[in-house]
Every structure is written in structure tokens, then in C-alpha cells.
Design a protein around this motif. Structure first.
Motif, PDB file in Angstrom:
ATOM      1  N   ASN A 224       0.817  -1.219   0.000  1.00  0.00           N
ATOM      2  CA  ASN A 224       0.000   0.000   0.000  1.00  0.00           C
ATOM      3  C   ASN A 224       0.850   1.268   0.000  1.00  0.00           C
ATOM      4  O   ASN A 224       0.415   2.312   0.499  1.00  0.00           O
ATOM      5  N   HIS A 225       2.064   1.165  -0.536  1.00  0.00           N
ATOM      6  CA  HIS A 225       2.931   2.323  -0.773  1.00  0.00           C
ATOM      7  C   HIS A 225       3.520   2.177  -2.172  1.00  0.00           C
ATOM      8  O   HIS A 225       3.558   1.080  -2.729  1.00  0.00           O
ATOM      9  N   PHE A 226       4.021   3.286  -2.733  1.00  0.00           N
ATOM     10  CA  PHE A 226       4.655   3.213  -4.042  1.00  0.00           C
ATOM     11  C   PHE A 226       5.780   4.244  -4.094  1.00  0.00           C
ATOM     12  O   PHE A 226       5.885   5.138  -3.233  1.00  0.00           O
ATOM     13  N   SER A 227       6.636   4.129  -5.094  1.00  0.00           N
ATOM     14  CA  SER A 227       7.670   5.144  -5.315  1.00  0.00           C
ATOM     15  C   SER A 227       8.002   5.192  -6.790  1.00  0.00           C
ATOM     16  O   SER A 227       7.857   4.195  -7.504  1.00  0.00           O
ATOM     17  N   GLU A 228       8.446   6.343  -7.239  1.00  0.00           N
ATOM     18  CA  GLU A 228       8.905   6.490  -8.607  1.00  0.00           C
ATOM     19  C   GLU A 228      10.424   6.334  -8.647  1.00  0.00           C
ATOM     20  O   GLU A 228      11.067   6.064  -7.637  1.00  0.00           O
ATOM     21  N   TRP A 229      11.012   6.512  -9.805  1.00  0.00           N
ATOM     22  CA  TRP A 229      12.461   6.374 -10.007  1.00  0.00           C
ATOM     23  C   TRP A 229      13.214   7.350  -9.105  1.00  0.00           C
ATOM     24  O   TRP A 229      12.829   8.491  -8.932  1.00  0.00           O
ATOM     25  N   GLU A 230      14.290   6.886  -8.467  1.00  0.00           N
ATOM     26  CA  GLU A 230      15.193   7.704  -7.646  1.00  0.00           C
ATOM     27  C   GLU A 230      14.457   8.353  -6.472  1.00  0.00           C
ATOM     28  O   GLU A 230      14.615   9.536  -6.181  1.00  0.00           O
ATOM     29  N   CYS A 234       8.835   6.399   0.301  1.00  0.00           N
ATOM     30  CA  CYS A 234       7.674   5.832  -0.382  1.00  0.00           C
ATOM     31  C   CYS A 234       6.440   6.656  -0.052  1.00  0.00           C
ATOM     32  O   CYS A 234       6.288   7.143   1.072  1.00  0.00           O
ATOM     33  N   THR A 235       5.582   6.787  -1.006  1.00  0.00           N
ATOM     34  CA  THR A 235       4.353   7.568  -0.835  1.00  0.00           C
ATOM     35  C   THR A 235       3.204   6.617  -0.555  1.00  0.00           C
ATOM     36  O   THR A 235       3.014   5.641  -1.297  1.00  0.00           O
ATOM     37  N   PRO A 236       2.439   6.865   0.518  1.00  0.00           N
ATOM     38  CA  PRO A 236       1.312   5.965   0.790  1.00  0.00           C
ATOM     39  C   PRO A 236       0.216   6.121  -0.260  1.00  0.00           C
ATOM     40  O   PRO A 236      -0.024   7.211  -0.773  1.00  0.00           O
ATOM     41  N   CYS A 237      -0.413   5.001  -0.601  1.00  0.00           N
ATOM     42  CA  CYS A 237      -1.589   5.048  -1.465  1.00  0.00           C
ATOM     43  C   CYS A 237      -2.775   5.577  -0.662  1.00  0.00           C
ATOM     44  O   CYS A 237      -2.766   5.567   0.577  1.00  0.00           O
ATOM     45  N   ASN A 238      -3.803   6.031  -1.350  1.00  0.00           N
ATOM     46  CA  ASN A 238      -5.058   6.381  -0.685  1.00  0.00           C
ATOM     47  C   ASN A 238      -5.720   5.087  -0.240  1.00  0.00           C
ATOM     48  O   ASN A 238      -6.210   4.317  -1.070  1.00  0.00           O
ATOM     49  N   ASN A 239      -5.727   4.817   1.058  1.00  0.00           N
ATOM     50  CA  ASN A 239      -6.167   3.514   1.548  1.00  0.00           C
ATOM     51  C   ASN A 239      -7.610   3.199   1.223  1.00  0.00           C
ATOM     52  O   ASN A 239      -8.016   2.034   1.219  1.00  0.00           O
ATOM     53  N   PRO A 249       5.623   0.185  -8.260  1.00  0.00           N
ATOM     54  CA  PRO A 249       5.947   1.497  -8.825  1.00  0.00           C
ATOM     55  C   PRO A 249       4.739   2.415  -8.926  1.00  0.00           C
ATOM     56  O   PRO A 249       4.871   3.577  -9.290  1.00  0.00           O
ATOM     57  N   THR A 250       3.550   1.907  -8.620  1.00  0.00           N
ATOM     58  CA  THR A 250       2.349   2.725  -8.733  1.00  0.00           C
ATOM     59  C   THR A 250       1.264   2.150  -7.842  1.00  0.00           C
ATOM     60  O   THR A 250       1.359   1.000  -7.396  1.00  0.00           O
ATOM     61  N   CYS A 251       0.234   2.933  -7.573  1.00  0.00           N
ATOM     62  CA  CYS A 251      -0.927   2.448  -6.842  1.00  0.00           C
ATOM     63  C   CYS A 251      -1.970   1.939  -7.831  1.00  0.00           C
ATOM     64  O   CYS A 251      -2.118   2.472  -8.942  1.00  0.00           O
ATOM     65  N   LEU A 252      -2.686   0.915  -7.438  1.00  0.00           N
ATOM     66  CA  LEU A 252      -3.736   0.342  -8.263  1.00  0.00           C
ATOM     67  C   LEU A 252      -5.091   0.705  -7.673  1.00  0.00           C
ATOM     68  O   LEU A 252      -5.249   0.788  -6.449  1.00  0.00           O
ATOM     69  N   THR A 253      -6.069   0.898  -8.526  1.00  0.00           N
ATOM     70  CA  THR A 253      -7.394   1.319  -8.066  1.00  0.00           C
ATOM     71  C   THR A 253      -8.141   0.129  -7.465  1.00  0.00           C
ATOM     72  O   THR A 253      -8.181  -0.958  -8.041  1.00  0.00           O
TER      73      THR A 253
END
Length: 778
Positions: A224-230, A234-239, A249-253
Motif C-alpha cells: 500500500n505504498h509506491f515510489s517512482e524512479w530515484e 515511499c508515498t502511501p496510497c489512498n487507503n 511502482p504505482t498504486c492500483l485502483t
């Protein structure tokens, strides 16, 4: 900032190696800390992304040629360009096939360092070895310790570490396929080397990972976290609206919940034998039930009487189902009952209801890097009428379900021209997959190792699979479900609802477990209860006494009932004890006598030497014990098998793979992958076929009518030989071949086999001629 210690002359900076987490700044000749979002091994390099072959790596793939005959090893010439080491995103793969492939990387070390690589290698039809050489093409010291990486279990990743000296190092991973089929590939996930010259820059973290300043490696983002290159964090997804697996690498809906997102289970039985159905979300939960059109969990049902247990089980302490005590049976509904007099429980495992995981079963989930999955998920979940694989795993996660069986009541063997199993396992299952997936069914034992019995890929409608167990042993039967995304990297993670469901499992004729019925048995003298009959005896239906089998017949079941249980030996074989059919190597066919005792000692036969243009080579060495008085022995001289597995085999016919050394100063000849080609002698006959075993046409077309054919069988099923292996040795009378004579292999199949499963040998000797009698003289 960190200074470089021990270097007053900056002109020597080419030999400088900074610590991990630092890089060498060519501007001011200093080691500086990596910024957040990057990493450095300091004096090291790491390869763990295989979208293409990294710079500095070189691959070569070659076909084999035979020194034995002018014939090709196979009917069609093999195009080896289809094989070799191939980048597949998350790993490098060698896919098998009858070719030799070499992966080479050359590195210069400024100080002693280590090579560490993570690999997977489970196909026994492949030879896999590693070699490290210096700039003089000499193997480095202690190379024997790590040259032959051990076989891994299906889906298991293993790390191998090699110590390297300063200077030039040429690293080579070699794989040789010995079969036409493409089996389970050899995989290399990562290669890390320390001790190289400085890094002049830091490497950015890939998407789905992050690092703080001065990092040696990047860390994976949690669920439930993601990050981009470099990324430095990590950024939390909208739970509420999003989710992600680990290292994403991304959050899924989150889609709307449906009826397929929950499962039914029940509460333990209470003191009144009452239970109720309750519903739980599949974990980890990745759908939304907080919007109008979403499905919500149904409420718990009314309390009602507990459902039946599985056959052979009853409620223990009123709450959980357990096997009945010794000498008792149950249909799962009416409780445990004692078997009637002169009967004994017919033990087995019959699993129809999945309200809880049974004690002899276990489940596990492993990520592709070898770590365990999230603690909330054991890999498989009981769902009432079936057990199902876990939900929403990353590609390559390996979901393992295991069943332990202590042993079987029969010894198996061959009688009356048919093979006798010791028991049977069957199961009903289905696969529901949106993307590429596979289900493996495996059989493991301490003596024979782990064998892949069957593989299914992609969606499969509900079906039943039956597998006969031919050798008595304690086994672990395993089901492994895996979503395959070979060729896609984790950068493009797709999480689908791929699922495997197993509805029932049934194992028969076991020594423990539960019984749904009782069988007649022999009662001991003191009438303390049933006892098995001695080997070679059956239970007389009239007296329940143990009775020896008639001569030249055998019985395999200690609870065999009636004389019909005694099966006749195969042609040319006798039995005095009712246990095993044997021969003394003396035969009489239609008044013609043969005495083969002078050929009874084990005999070694060398197969065709197969080699490539660059010098890679191997050949097979066969050991034959014609009548089995002294077993043929085939041994491995390196620990190339799974830990705890035996390094040698004994049988009538066995085969070892010999790999001669390629380097002049190294005398190591590898002997490995010893397999049995004939565990039992099933017949000696003049007929050119017996059961499903055939003499090869080449030996039949010679037209010799006095030839004897020895038929051997190994019932163990393997991936490449689902029906096991067979061997036929044809004894041919040749007065010119004195003593032991010579053994010939088929011209078109210089390895003794054209399909890898059925072997043929022609043994020409004066000793194979009929014994002269008065009728032979004129």
C-alpha cells in the motif's frame, strides 16, 4: 565527506575503492556520500534488472556433436539459437534443450572481494556449473568448493558466495541441457561483486524502492505504498480508493467488491454441537465495500448442527475434527466405532470438507526473492467446500500446499505382467487465471528427492487427477501455485485474481490417517487384535489364518485377502518366499538351456561422448547387473543434489553423467545425476515385448531367434518420463566374443535411448549361447 585513507599520491586513484554508500568524486578525488534516492556498493557492482543483457556480459550457445556415429543425436538438427541465456526482466534464464550455453563476465578487482549470486535450479536434465579464472585462464584456488551449485527445490532461491582475488577475474556460468524438452529453466536473479574499483557515481533506485543518504542498497516499498524512479521515500496510497503490493511502482485502483472477494467458513462447534457460517474477506483485501453498488459481507447464519467431518474423523472435544483412535472407523457423520472382530481399519486420507487446515497439511507463501509473504497470508485458505490459493500476490509468488504421508501398507512390485502400486493419490481441482499461471504437483521423499509429477498452465476447468504411488516410502505431496510473468519485470506489476481451487484429496492404503471402513484380517493367537500376515502370505477367507502363497507367486499387501492376491512371477523368474521374483541366471526355454552366471557381475558401458566446438563435453556411464546378485552402483562425486538426499543409487541398471574437466591443470571429473534405469527385473523372455516394454526395432530386425531379452522397470514418474523408465538388455549368442563379450548401443541412439525414457542394450557373448546337449551333436 570521507577521505581516502592510505593514498598520498592521487595519481593512484584508479586503484581506490570507496566504502558502500559512497562514490568517488573525480573533481576533488574524494569519496562522497550518495544522495537520497540512490545507492552505491562502493567498490562493488550489482546486477538485478534483466530487461536486456547488461554491458560487459557475453553469452554463447553451441550445439552438441557425437563422437559415436555419423547419426545426429536426434532426428532433427537442433537450432540452438532458440536456447541459451535470455534476459527475462526480473531474472536471466536458461531454458534447457540439448545445447550448451555460457554466460561470461570479466571484472578487475583492486582488492580481494566476493561474488554473490541468487539462483534457482531444479531441472535434473540440466548440468549447471560455475567457474572463475584469472587472466592466465587458470581456475582460481578452491574452485571445486563452489563449482557445482546444488539443486534447489521447485520455486526455491539459493544464494552462492565465491571468494575472488585481486586482479582480473573471468566469471562463467555454464548450463548444459541433456534433453529435447524445455523444462524448468535455470534462473539467475541477481549478481553482486565487491572489490572492484571506485564508483564514479551512485545508481538511482528503481521505481518501487527507495533509499536514504549513504545507502548500500535500495529498500522495497511496503504494501500500500509506491515510489517512482530515484525516490528517497515511499508515498502511501489512498487507503480507501487504492492499494499496491510490495515494491510497487504505482498504486492500483480498488475495484468494487464482488461475491468472489469473500469466502465462507464456520465457527468451531460449541458444547451443544452447534455452529454457524461466517464470511470473511480474502486477504489482503483489495476491493471497496463502502460504495452503493459494492457487495458487502453477508451476515452470519443461524446456528445449526455441526456438519460432518471428513471420513475417518470425528469431533474431538466437540469443536474440531480429528482422526479416530487406533482400530476405529467413521463415515464422518456418526462418530467413531470399533472395527468388528477379525477386521482392521482401511486407513487413508479422504479430505472432502475444508473448514480448517488438517494437522498433516501445511501452507506457505514465498516471494520471488525467497522472503515470506505478508504475515496475514499463509498462501492457501480454507473455504468450506474447497481450499484456494491466496489472493493478490505479486507475480512469481510461490504458494505451497503440502500433505505429509508416513507410508503405505503394501510393498508394490510387478506380478503377473502388471505393475502393482502401493497406493494412490487423487485430487479434484480447477485453475481460474486471467494472466499466465501454473499449478505444479510434486512428490518428495528422503530417498528419491523431489519429483515433479504434473504441471498445468493457464485456466483449467474442474477435473480429477490420479497418481499411483509405486514405491513404499514416507512422502510429502505438494501443490505449488504460481503466477508466471516471465519476460515482464516488476516495473509493470499486474495484480490479477488468478486462483487455484482444490476440492478434494484422497490417499489410499496408508499406514495411518483415518478409516471409513474395515477390512478382514488375521487374528493373532492370543486374540489381542489384528496383525499383518508375514511377507509372502495372504489371509485365508475361511479361517482368517495366514497362508503362504503358492510357489512362483508373490503378494505385496500385508492384508491381502484370498489366494487370488498372489500374483504369478514374470516369465523366466521364480519365487520361493512369496515376496520377490528372482533368477539365478540359469534358464530353460522350450528345452533349450542357458547359463549366464559368468555374466552376472556388474558391467560398465560407456555411452557416446557429446561435445561442443569450445570443448564442453559429457557422456553417460551405465552400470549393469544382469541378474542382480550384486547390485549395480552409480555414485555422485560432488554434492550436486538437494541437501539430505543420497549421493548414490543401487539397482539392476543405473546411469551416471560424467563431465570431464576442460582445463589442463584441473583433474576434476564430475560424476553426477546418477539415476536408476531398472529397479526391478520383471521378465526374461524370447518375446520382443513384455507389458508396455518393447525391444528396439534395430535389435529385432537382426532376426536372431535364440536371443534372450531381460526386461527391467523403474516405476518412479518424472517430468520427462511420466511412465517411469524401462530398460531391455538383449543377450545375443556370438561364439567369437569370449568371456564377458561386449555391449552395443543402438546406432541411431548412441546414448542407449532415443526418447530419454526407454533404454536398449545388445550384449553379445559366447556365454549367451545355448548349452550344448546330446541333441546338438551329429
Amino acid at each position: 565527506m570521507m577521505e581516502v585513507a592510505g593514498y598520498s599520491d592521487v595519481s593512484q586513484y584508479q586503484e581506490i575503492s570507496c566504502d558502500a554508500g559512497y562514490y568517488f568524486d573525480l573533481g576533488d578525488l574524494m569519496c562522497r556520500m550518495c544522495r537520497p534516492g540512490t545507492f552505491s556498493l562502493g567498490g562493488g557492482v550489482l546486477f538485478d534488472t534483466w530487461d536486456e543483457l547488461p554491458e560487459g556480459f557475453y553469452t554463447q550457445v553451441e550445439s552438441f556433436h557425437s563422437s559415436f556415429s555419423s547419426f545426429s543425436r536426434y532426428d532433427n538438427e537442433v537450432n540452438c539459437s532458440n536456447y541459451g541465456w535470455q534476459p527475462r526482466g526480473d531474472f536471466l534464464a536458461f531454458t534447457g534443450g540439448p545445447c550448451a550455453a555460457t554466460l561470461t563476465y570479466t571484472v578487475h578487482l583492486v582488492k580481494p572481494g566476493n561474488l554473490s549470486y541468487l539462483y534457482q535450479f531444479s531441472d535434473r536434465d540440466i548440468i549447471f556449473d560455475f567457474e572463475a579464472q584469472n587472466d592466465q585462464c587458470q581456475s582460481i584456488k578452491d574452485s571445486k568448493e563452489y563449482r557445482w551449485p546444488s539443486v534447489t527445490r521447485e520455486g526455491e532461491w539459493k544464494q552462492q558466495t565465491v571468494h575472488l582475488k585481486a586482479g582480473q577475474n573471468v566469471l562463467q556460468w555454464k548450463a548444459i541441457g541433456m534433453d529435447m524438452h524445455q523444462g524448468k529453466p535455470v534462473l539467475i536473479r541477481s549478481i553482486e561483486i565487491s572489490g572492484v574499483a571506485f564508483a564514479s557515481s551512485c545508481t538511482p533506485c528503481r521505481a518501487g524502492t527507495y533509499s536514504q543518504g549513504g545507502s548500500r542498497s535500495c529498500l522495497e516499498c511496503p504494501e500500500n505504498h509506491f515510489s517512482e524512479w530515484e525516490a528517497h521515500s515511499c508515498t502511501p496510497c489512498n487507503n480507501i480508493t487504492e492499494f499496491s503490493p510490495r515494491a510497487s511502482p504505482t498504486c492500483l485502483t480498488r475495484r468494487l467488491c464482488t461475491h468472489s472477494d469473500y469466502y465462507e467458513t464456520r465457527t468451531p462447534c460449541d458444547s451443544n454441537n452447534q455452529t454457524q457460517e461466517v464470511y470473511k474477506w480474502l486477504q489482503p483485501k483489495t476491493c471497496r465495500d463502502d460504495v452503493p453498488d459494492a457487495v458487502r459481507l453477508p451476515p452470519a447464519s443461524e446456528k445449526h448442527e455441526c456438519p460432518p467431518c471428513n471420513p475417518g474423523m470425528d469431533y474431538h472435544n466437540g469443536s474440531t475434527c480429528e482422526f479416530c483412535p487406533s482400530n476405529m472407523y467413521s463415515d464422518g457423520r456418526t462418530g467413531c466405532k470399533r472395527c468388528p472382530p477379525n477386521t482392521t481399519p482401511n486407513y487413508g486420507y479422504q479430505i472432502l470438507h475444508w473448514t480448517e487446515m488438517l494437522k498433516m497439511m501445511s501452507a506457505a507463501c514465498m516471494e520471488i526473492d525467497g522472503s515470506s509473504c505478508s504475515s496475514s497470508d499463509m498462501g492457501w485458505q480454507c473455504a468450506g467446500s474447497y481450499i484456494r490459493s491466496g489472493n493478490h500476490h505479486t507475480a512469481g509468488a510461490y504458494l505451497l500446499l503440502s500433505l505429509n504421508v508416513a507410508g503405505f501398507r503394501s510393498k508394490g512390485g510387478v506380478s503377473g505382467g502388471r505393475r502393482l502400486g502401493v497406493g494412490q493419490i487423487s485430487f479434484s481441482f480447477e485453475l481460474d487465471c486471467e494472466s499466465k499461471c501454473e499449478l505444479l504437483f510434486m512428490q518428495g521423499s528422503d530417498s528419491k528427492g523431489v519429483t515433479l509429477i504434473q504441471r498445468w498452465t493457464d485456466s483449467q476447468s474442474r477435473q480429477e487427477f490420479f497418481h499411483s504411488v509405486m514405491l513404499n516410502d514416507s512422502y510429502t505431496f505438494s501443490w505449488a501455485f504460481q503466477k508466471l510473468q516471465l519476460g515482464q519485470s516488476n516495473h509493470n506489476i499486474k495484480v490479477g485474481d488468478d486462483v487455484a481451487r482444490i476440492f478434494s484429496i484422497n490417499v489410499t492404503n496408508t499406514i495411518d490417517g483415518g478409516a471409513a471402513m474395515c477390512l478382514p484380517c488375521h487374528l493373532d493367537a492370543e486374540e489381542h487384535g489384528c496383525i499383518p500376515c508375514p511377507p509372502g502370505q495372504y489371509i485365508d477367507p475361511n479361517t482368517t489364518a495366514c497362508t503362504p502363497c503358492p510357489p512362483d507367486t508373490t503378494v505385496s499387501d500385508s492384508l491381502a485377502y484370498g489366494e487370488d492376491s498372489c500374483q504369478p512371477c514374470g516369465p523366466g523368474l521364480t519365487s520361493l518366499d512369496g515376496v520377490v521374483c528372482t533368477t539365478k541366471c540359469v534358464f530353460n526355454f522350450d528345452g533349450v538351456q542357458f547359463d549366464l552366471r559368468s555374466l552376472a557381475n556388474p558391467y560398465l558401458v560407456k555411452g557416446s561422448r557429446l561435445f561442443t566446438a569450445s570443448g564442453a563435453q559429457y557422456y553417460h556411464l551405465f552400470n549393469i547387473s544382469l541378474c542382480g546378485q550384486t547390485a549395480a552402483l552409480c555414485s555422485n562425486n560432488v554434492s550436486y543434489q538437494i541437501e539430505g538426499q543420497t549421493s548414490q543409487v543401487k539397482s539392476f541398471v543405473c546411469r551416471t553423467t560424467i563431465v570431464p574437466s576442460q582445463s589442463a591443470e584441473e583433474d576434476l571429473t564430475l560424476s553426477t545425476q546418477s539415476v536408476t534405469l531398472g529397479d526391478e527385473l520383471v521378465a526374461v523372455s524370447k518375446n520382443v515385448s513384455y507389458m508396455n516394454i518393447q525391444v528396439i526395432d534395430e535389435f529385432v530386425e537382426m532376426g536372431f531367434h535364440d536371443d534372450l531379452h531381460f526386461y527391467y522397470s523403474t516405476p518412479l514418474s518424472t517430468r520427462s518420463c511420466p511412465q517411469g523408465r524401462t530398460t531391455v538388455i538383449t543377450l545375443h549368442c556370438d561364439p567369437d566374443q569370449k568371456g564377458e563379450g561386449r555391449i552395443k548401443l543402438p546406432a541411431k541412439c548412441p546414448d542407449g535411448t532415443c526418447d530419454g525414457c526407454n533404454f536398449n542394450f545388445l550384449w553379445a557373448s559366447a556365454s549367451a549361447c545355448p548349452i550344448c546337449t546330446e541333441n546338438n551333436y551329429r
